[in-house]
Write an enzyme that holds these catalytic residues in place. Structure first.
Site, PDB file in Angstrom:
ATOM      1  N   TRP A 102       0.824  -1.215   0.000  1.00 42.85           N
ATOM      2  CA  TRP A 102       0.000   0.000   0.000  1.00 42.85           C
ATOM      3  C   TRP A 102       0.850   1.254   0.000  1.00 42.85           C
ATOM      4  O   TRP A 102       0.500   2.249  -0.643  1.00 42.85           O
ATOM      5  CB  TRP A 102      -0.993  -0.023   1.165  1.00 42.85           C
ATOM      6  CG  TRP A 102      -1.983  -1.126   1.003  1.00 42.85           C
ATOM      7  CD1 TRP A 102      -2.091  -2.254   1.763  1.00 42.85           C
ATOM      8  CD2 TRP A 102      -2.983  -1.246  -0.027  1.00 42.85           C
ATOM      9  NE1 TRP A 102      -3.100  -3.051   1.274  1.00 42.85           N
ATOM     10  CE2 TRP A 102      -3.660  -2.455   0.186  1.00 42.85           C
ATOM     11  CE3 TRP A 102      -3.358  -0.443  -1.104  1.00 42.85           C
ATOM     12  CZ2 TRP A 102      -4.691  -2.890  -0.639  1.00 42.85           C
ATOM     13  CZ3 TRP A 102      -4.393  -0.870  -1.928  1.00 42.85           C
ATOM     14  CH2 TRP A 102      -5.039  -2.077  -1.693  1.00 42.85           C
ATOM     15  N   ASP A 172      -1.293   6.638   6.647  1.00 46.98           N
ATOM     16  CA  ASP A 172      -2.343   5.727   6.202  1.00 46.98           C
ATOM     17  C   ASP A 172      -2.555   4.764   7.372  1.00 46.98           C
ATOM     18  O   ASP A 172      -1.711   3.919   7.650  1.00 46.98           O
ATOM     19  CB  ASP A 172      -1.871   4.990   4.946  1.00 46.98           C
ATOM     20  CG  ASP A 172      -2.884   3.939   4.475  1.00 46.98           C
ATOM     21  OD1 ASP A 172      -3.903   3.718   5.178  1.00 46.98           O
ATOM     22  OD2 ASP A 172      -2.655   3.343   3.405  1.00 46.98           O
ATOM     23  N   LYS A 196     -12.209  -1.877   7.836  1.00 44.65           N
ATOM     24  CA  LYS A 196     -11.550  -2.829   8.734  1.00 44.65           C
ATOM     25  C   LYS A 196     -12.027  -2.616  10.175  1.00 44.65           C
ATOM     26  O   LYS A 196     -12.656  -3.491  10.745  1.00 44.65           O
ATOM     27  CB  LYS A 196     -10.031  -2.711   8.629  1.00 44.65           C
ATOM     28  CG  LYS A 196      -9.497  -3.157   7.261  1.00 44.65           C
ATOM     29  CD  LYS A 196      -8.592  -2.132   6.707  1.00 44.65           C
ATOM     30  CE  LYS A 196      -8.002  -2.358   5.345  1.00 44.65           C
ATOM     31  NZ  LYS A 196      -8.330  -3.463   4.529  1.00 44.65           N
TER      32      LYS A 196
HETATM   33  N1  PMP Z   1      -4.017   1.255   2.688  1.00 44.27           N
HETATM   34  C1  PMP Z   1      -4.040   0.149   3.467  1.00 44.27           C
HETATM   35  C2  PMP Z   1      -3.071   0.041   4.603  1.00 44.27           C
HETATM   36  C3  PMP Z   1      -4.972  -0.860   3.186  1.00 44.27           C
HETATM   37  O1  PMP Z   1      -5.006  -1.958   3.939  1.00 44.27           O
HETATM   38  C4  PMP Z   1      -5.874  -0.690   2.112  1.00 44.27           C
HETATM   39  C5  PMP Z   1      -6.938  -1.703   1.777  1.00 44.27           C
HETATM   40  N2  PMP Z   1      -6.814  -2.941   2.192  1.00 44.27           N
HETATM   41  C6  PMP Z   1      -5.783   0.459   1.340  1.00 44.27           C
HETATM   42  C7  PMP Z   1      -4.854   1.420   1.670  1.00 44.27           C
HETATM   43  C8  PMP Z   1      -6.714   0.677   0.189  1.00 44.27           C
HETATM   44  O2  PMP Z   1      -7.948   1.007   0.689  1.00 44.27           O
HETATM   45  P1  PMP Z   1      -9.249   1.202  -0.206  1.00 44.27           P
HETATM   46  O3  PMP Z   1      -9.613  -0.134  -0.713  1.00 44.27           O
HETATM   47  O4  PMP Z   1     -10.207   1.771   0.801  1.00 44.27           O
HETATM   48  O5  PMP Z   1      -8.909   2.164  -1.275  1.00 44.27           O
END
Ligand code: PMP
Length: 361
Positions: A102, A172, A196
């Site tokens: 991510w 994040d 989550k």
């Molecule tokens: N950052 C992290 C740490 C994640 O775990 C996730 C999704 N699992 C995301 C970003 C992406 O999130 P989204 O699907 O809400 O765009």
């Protein structure tokens, strides 16, 4: 079928009492003659819901008054662009710590709008650890420093925040917000996809320090401008109304448990139970470096893909679902977010012990 123990990485398990309450209020939100899903976001009833959600979040995270709370759409992935679009108006350069899949995406997106410098990375060991950081590594003139506090796929977390001087820290926090205590005043921006620890997918929570609002690049789309959403109290357009309502119920639930500090203690117990088992197992092995293990996501492997497959299948049949690892890592992953009851982890470990004896025999 009864409700299983759900170890999904997201969207993931919600507190059962929240689902029961939402079900009760599904047809008619008390006194309103309508479902929350059918309400105008400008109605007095809905105002009370969204304001209540914000007040509760401020309370449980001890959010200082000089921060705004925004309830947005677009997922954490939109924040990968929204942060640079809004902060590169200060100076078009930011520092990143690359700790996982991510983070990489956040870096790639920021590069579209300015200089995204990778200060440190743990990619050499499949992101199984958090790199060592010190203040001299960071550019004091950068617009911000970006970290991912918990790496959902690789199962690592920052045990302490980096010392970056006075540069705003952007985090994040998608996969561990409300899972452990953070001092919000140490951050410029915290953002998190809700799916989550907060609510169903569709809501993104942004906590932003006032002085970082109003610095957007001129190319910033209206919907991506923090100022627009802050000025309109997250109602510039239709917000994800129902998700915000569930978020409010989750915040109430968490407050009732004793708040984030109490939740963290429970999470530490759950994680310790699983890691202790993995450390002593002859079949399963945790993949994250012990020093940086996540409290929320626990990736592990068995000696072969064949055993992985059998384990995932037999676990699902026994009522432990969504244990398959992320496609980029393989193996297994147990996500044990706030709403996973302690009993779920106790039972999973019991099951794993039993499974282990069928492999080692
Ligand atoms: N950052 C992290 C740490 C994640 O775990 C996730 C999704 N699992 C995301 C970003 C992406 O999130 P989204 O699907 O809400 O765009």
């Amino acid at each position: 079928m009864a409700r299983a123990y759900n170890f999904s990485a997201g969207p993931s398990v919600l507190p059962e009492s929240v689902l029961v309450k939402a079900a009760k209020e599904m047809l008619e939100y008390p006194g309103s003659g309508q479902s929350v899903m059918e309400m105008s976001h400008r109605s007095a009833e809905y105002e009370a819901i969204i304001d209540g959600a914000e007040t509760l979040l401020r309370e449980i995270m001890s959010i200082p008054d000089n921060y705004k709370v925004l309830f947005l759409q677009g997922g954490a992935s939109s924040q990968f662009a929204m942060v640079p679009l809004n902060l590169f108006g200060i100076v078009p350069a930011a520092d990143f710590v690359n700790t996982g899949t991510w983070s990489k995406k956040a870096i790639a997106e920021a590069k579209r709008y300015g200089a995204a410098r990778v200060v440190a990375t743990s990619e050499d060991k499949k992101f199984s650890y958090i790199p060592k950081l010190d203040r001299s590594m960071f550019d004091p003139a950068a617009a911000y420093v970006h970290i991912t506090t918990n790496n959902t796929i690789e199962g690592t977390r920052f045990r302490q925040l980096p010392d970056i001087g006075s540069v705003p820290l952007v985090a994040d926090m998608s996969s561990n917000i409300l899972g452990e205590v953070y001092d919000v005043s140490k951050f410029g921006i915290i953002y998190a996809g809700a799916q989550k620890n907060i609510a169903p997918a569709g809501l993104t929570v942004v906590i932003i320090r006032d002085d970082l609002i109003g610095k957007a690049l001129p190319i910033t789309p209206t919907m991506f401008n923090y100022q627009v959403h802050a000025d309109e109290k997250s109602k510039y357009n239709t917000p994800p109304c129902y998700c915000i309502y569930i978020a409010k119920l989750v915040f109430e639930w968490l407050k009732g448990l004793g708040g984030v500090a109490a939740m963290q203690r429970i999470n530490e117990r759950k994680a310790a139970l699983l890691y202790e088992f993995l450390d002593n197992s002859k079949v399963f092995k945790g993949t994250a470096a012990p020093e940086f293990r996540s409290l929320m996501n626990v990736p592990f492997t068995s000696p072969s893909e064949e055993i992985d497959k059998r384990f995932i299948k037999e676990a699902a049949a026994a009522g432990f679902i969504n244990l398959k690892g992320h496609r980029s890592v393989g193996g297994m992953r147990a996500s044990i977010y706030n709403a996973m009851p302690e009993q779920g982890v106790v039972k999973l470990v019991e099951f794993m012990k039993k499974f282990e004896s069928t492999v080692t025999k």
